[in-house]
Design a protein around this motif. Sequence first.
Motif, PDB file in Angstrom:
ATOM      1  N   GLY A 111     -21.613 125.274  65.216  1.00 25.02           N
ATOM      2  CA  GLY A 111     -20.898 125.111  63.957  1.00 25.02           C
ATOM      3  C   GLY A 111     -19.506 124.550  64.086  1.00 25.02           C
ATOM      4  N   ALA A 112     -19.184 123.978  65.250  1.00 22.99           N
ATOM      5  CA  ALA A 112     -17.843 123.438  65.457  1.00 22.99           C
ATOM      6  C   ALA A 112     -17.584 122.243  64.545  1.00 22.99           C
ATOM      7  N   MET A 113     -16.348 122.111  64.104  1.00 21.66           N
ATOM      8  CA  MET A 113     -15.968 121.113  63.112  1.00 21.66           C
ATOM      9  C   MET A 113     -15.442 119.851  63.801  1.00 21.66           C
ATOM     10  N   TYR A 114     -16.338 119.141  64.495  1.00 19.85           N
ATOM     11  CA  TYR A 114     -15.925 117.958  65.241  1.00 19.85           C
ATOM     12  C   TYR A 114     -16.311 116.683  64.499  1.00 19.85           C
ATOM     13  N   ASP A 115     -15.454 115.672  64.633  1.00 15.57           N
ATOM     14  CA  ASP A 115     -15.732 114.362  64.062  1.00 15.57           C
ATOM     15  C   ASP A 115     -16.434 113.516  65.124  1.00 15.57           C
ATOM     16  N   TRP A 116     -17.761 113.571  65.131  1.00 16.65           N
ATOM     17  CA  TRP A 116     -18.527 112.884  66.168  1.00 16.65           C
ATOM     18  C   TRP A 116     -18.494 111.365  66.023  1.00 16.65           C
ATOM     19  N   LYS A 117     -17.978 110.865  64.894  1.00 16.22           N
ATOM     20  CA  LYS A 117     -17.862 109.418  64.735  1.00 16.22           C
ATOM     21  C   LYS A 117     -16.760 108.852  65.628  1.00 16.22           C
ATOM     22  N   ASN A 118     -15.911 109.720  66.128  1.00 14.84           N
ATOM     23  CA  ASN A 118     -14.825 109.286  67.005  1.00 14.84           C
ATOM     24  C   ASN A 118     -14.921 109.948  68.380  1.00 14.84           C
ATOM     25  N   GLU A 119     -16.146 110.054  68.857  1.00 14.68           N
ATOM     26  CA  GLU A 119     -16.394 110.654  70.176  1.00 14.68           C
ATOM     27  C   GLU A 119     -15.912 109.730  71.295  1.00 14.68           C
ATOM     28  N   ILE A 120     -15.378 110.339  72.353  1.00 16.11           N
ATOM     29  CA  ILE A 120     -14.953 109.584  73.534  1.00 16.11           C
ATOM     30  C   ILE A 120     -15.785 110.025  74.735  1.00 16.11           C
ATOM     31  N   ASN A 121     -16.236 109.051  75.510  1.00 12.98           N
ATOM     32  CA  ASN A 121     -16.981 109.315  76.736  1.00 12.98           C
ATOM     33  C   ASN A 121     -16.317 108.519  77.852  1.00 12.98           C
ATOM     34  N   THR A 122     -15.686 109.213  78.793  1.00 15.14           N
ATOM     35  CA  THR A 122     -14.897 108.519  79.813  1.00 15.14           C
ATOM     36  C   THR A 122     -15.746 107.707  80.782  1.00 15.14           C
ATOM     37  N   SER A 123     -17.067 107.927  80.796  1.00  9.86           N
ATOM     38  CA  SER A 123     -17.926 107.159  81.711  1.00  9.86           C
ATOM     39  C   SER A 123     -18.528 105.921  81.052  1.00  9.86           C
ATOM     40  N   SER A 124     -18.155 105.647  79.814  1.00 11.61           N
ATOM     41  CA  SER A 124     -18.670 104.446  79.153  1.00 11.61           C
ATOM     42  C   SER A 124     -17.756 103.266  79.458  1.00 11.61           C
ATOM     43  N   PRO A 125     -18.325 102.079  79.671  1.00 12.28           N
ATOM     44  CA  PRO A 125     -17.499 100.900  79.971  1.00 12.28           C
ATOM     45  C   PRO A 125     -16.468 100.615  78.891  1.00 12.28           C
ATOM     46  N   GLU A 126     -16.809 100.929  77.638  1.00 13.72           N
ATOM     47  CA  GLU A 126     -15.876 100.690  76.539  1.00 13.72           C
ATOM     48  C   GLU A 126     -14.613 101.528  76.690  1.00 13.72           C
ATOM     49  N   TYR A 127     -14.740 102.651  77.384  1.00 10.81           N
ATOM     50  CA  TYR A 127     -13.569 103.502  77.608  1.00 10.81           C
ATOM     51  C   TYR A 127     -12.877 103.148  78.925  1.00 10.81           C
ATOM     52  N   TYR A 128     -13.629 103.115  80.033  1.00  2.00           N
ATOM     53  CA  TYR A 128     -12.953 103.001  81.327  1.00  2.00           C
ATOM     54  C   TYR A 128     -12.425 101.603  81.615  1.00  2.00           C
ATOM     55  N   LYS A 129     -12.786 100.609  80.785  1.00  2.00           N
ATOM     56  CA  LYS A 129     -12.163  99.299  80.968  1.00  2.00           C
ATOM     57  C   LYS A 129     -10.649  99.392  80.723  1.00  2.00           C
ATOM     58  N   TRP A 130     -10.254 100.362  79.861  1.00  2.00           N
ATOM     59  CA  TRP A 130      -8.830 100.535  79.577  1.00  2.00           C
ATOM     60  C   TRP A 130      -8.129 101.312  80.681  1.00  2.00           C
ATOM     61  N   THR A 131      -8.817 102.264  81.301  1.00  2.00           N
ATOM     62  CA  THR A 131      -8.193 102.965  82.429  1.00  2.00           C
ATOM     63  C   THR A 131      -8.041 102.010  83.610  1.00  2.00           C
ATOM     64  N   GLN A 132      -9.012 101.094  83.781  1.00  2.00           N
ATOM     65  CA  GLN A 132      -8.895 100.090  84.839  1.00  2.00           C
ATOM     66  C   GLN A 132      -7.745  99.136  84.549  1.00  2.00           C
ATOM     67  N   TRP A 133      -7.608  98.744  83.291  1.00  2.00           N
ATOM     68  CA  TRP A 133      -6.513  97.861  82.890  1.00  2.00           C
ATOM     69  C   TRP A 133      -5.166  98.534  83.145  1.00  2.00           C
ATOM     70  N   LEU A 134      -5.077  99.814  82.775  1.00  2.00           N
ATOM     71  CA  LEU A 134      -3.832 100.552  82.970  1.00  2.00           C
ATOM     72  C   LEU A 134      -3.498 100.683  84.456  1.00  2.00           C
ATOM     73  N   PHE A 135      -4.541 100.940  85.284  1.00  2.00           N
ATOM     74  CA  PHE A 135      -4.309 101.046  86.726  1.00  2.00           C
ATOM     75  C   PHE A 135      -3.737  99.741  87.281  1.00  2.00           C
ATOM     76  N   LEU A 136      -4.282  98.608  86.858  1.00  2.00           N
ATOM     77  CA  LEU A 136      -3.799  97.313  87.342  1.00  2.00           C
ATOM     78  C   LEU A 136      -2.338  97.080  86.954  1.00  2.00           C
ATOM     79  N   ILE A 137      -1.981  97.509  85.743  1.00  2.00           N
ATOM     80  CA  ILE A 137      -0.586  97.390  85.321  1.00  2.00           C
ATOM     81  C   ILE A 137       0.321  98.225  86.234  1.00  2.00           C
ATOM     82  N   LEU A 138      -0.093  99.470  86.498  1.00  2.00           N
ATOM     83  CA  LEU A 138       0.687 100.346  87.381  1.00  2.00           C
ATOM     84  C   LEU A 138       0.784  99.768  88.791  1.00  2.00           C
ATOM     85  N   TYR A 139      -0.329  99.208  89.274  1.00  2.00           N
ATOM     86  CA  TYR A 139      -0.363  98.637  90.623  1.00  2.00           C
ATOM     87  C   TYR A 139       0.574  97.431  90.729  1.00  2.00           C
TER      88      TYR A 139
END
Length: 294
Positions: free
Chosen positions: A117-145
């Motif tokens: 019964g949790a009140m979560y908005d599943w339309k805005n779910e995040i999955n860190t193992s999806s390419p749509e998400y981790y492409k940004w962590t990779q981009w951020l890493f390159l900026i830091l590097y």
Amino acid sequence: VMQSYIFKDIELKWQRFWKNKNFHSPNFSDLSKKFYALTMFSYPSGDKLHVGHWYAYGPPDTFARFMKMNGYNVFQPQGFDAFGLPAENYAIQHGIHPAKSTRNNIDTMRKQLTAIGAMYDWKNEINTSSPEYYKWTQWLFLILYKRGLAYQKNAPVNWCASCATVLANEQVKDGFCDRCSNEVTKRNLTQWFFKITDYSEELLQCLEDLDWPEKTKHMQRNWIGKSIGTNIHFTIKDKNETLQIFTTRPDTIFGATYIVLAPEHPYLELIVSSDHKNAVVKYVDGSKKNTEIE
């Protein structure tokens, strides 16, 4: 006559109603009375939720619902922190590709989080193992590097020979791997680091303006660990190397009687004499089984 509460029927009915009416999705165009409710995302390293998840999610969800009942436009997202060694170890243990096992585990956990019964908005779910998400962590890493804020060096880590993997401190229980119960030792491996120390003074100063409990800010100050002093270089007898020592009291340097090296210090083999080598090696091997505090 008191009727029994048929929770399976009643709760399922209202959960379907909330879903069909998009009850848990906020109106993002209405900024007048908004409330953002966020808890850390669940970690699909197993095939289902455990009581610890509900312990972590129940109270925040109750508060989010309380705010909604008081007229707030509540946004409470949910997601899955889906990368990491426990998820990979689970896949290895069950002979399944980690992409498939993680996806299956997420599907199960999503259903369970909905069922409670949790009140979560599943339309805005995040999955860190999806390419749509981790492409940004990779981009951020390159900026830091590129800006010199990500670098590699050798450092000791917790190592489980049975799992053939590095373990976080939380995965080591009394010196043993919490998954396979094999003895854990320290091992020097090349790792990536982020140069957060470049921002330590800024982090320290900005703590003053944060609306946090003083106890929490005190813990943060201690974690940053600012100390004012100087580096002093000691020459090693009969060697062409020097040891750099930090001290907050250079005025007392005349009273220094010894210097202590960490067991993993690269100069240890350089300075130890042959008649003490066995004792030193024995101590170093023993230290590999200790926690950092020990």
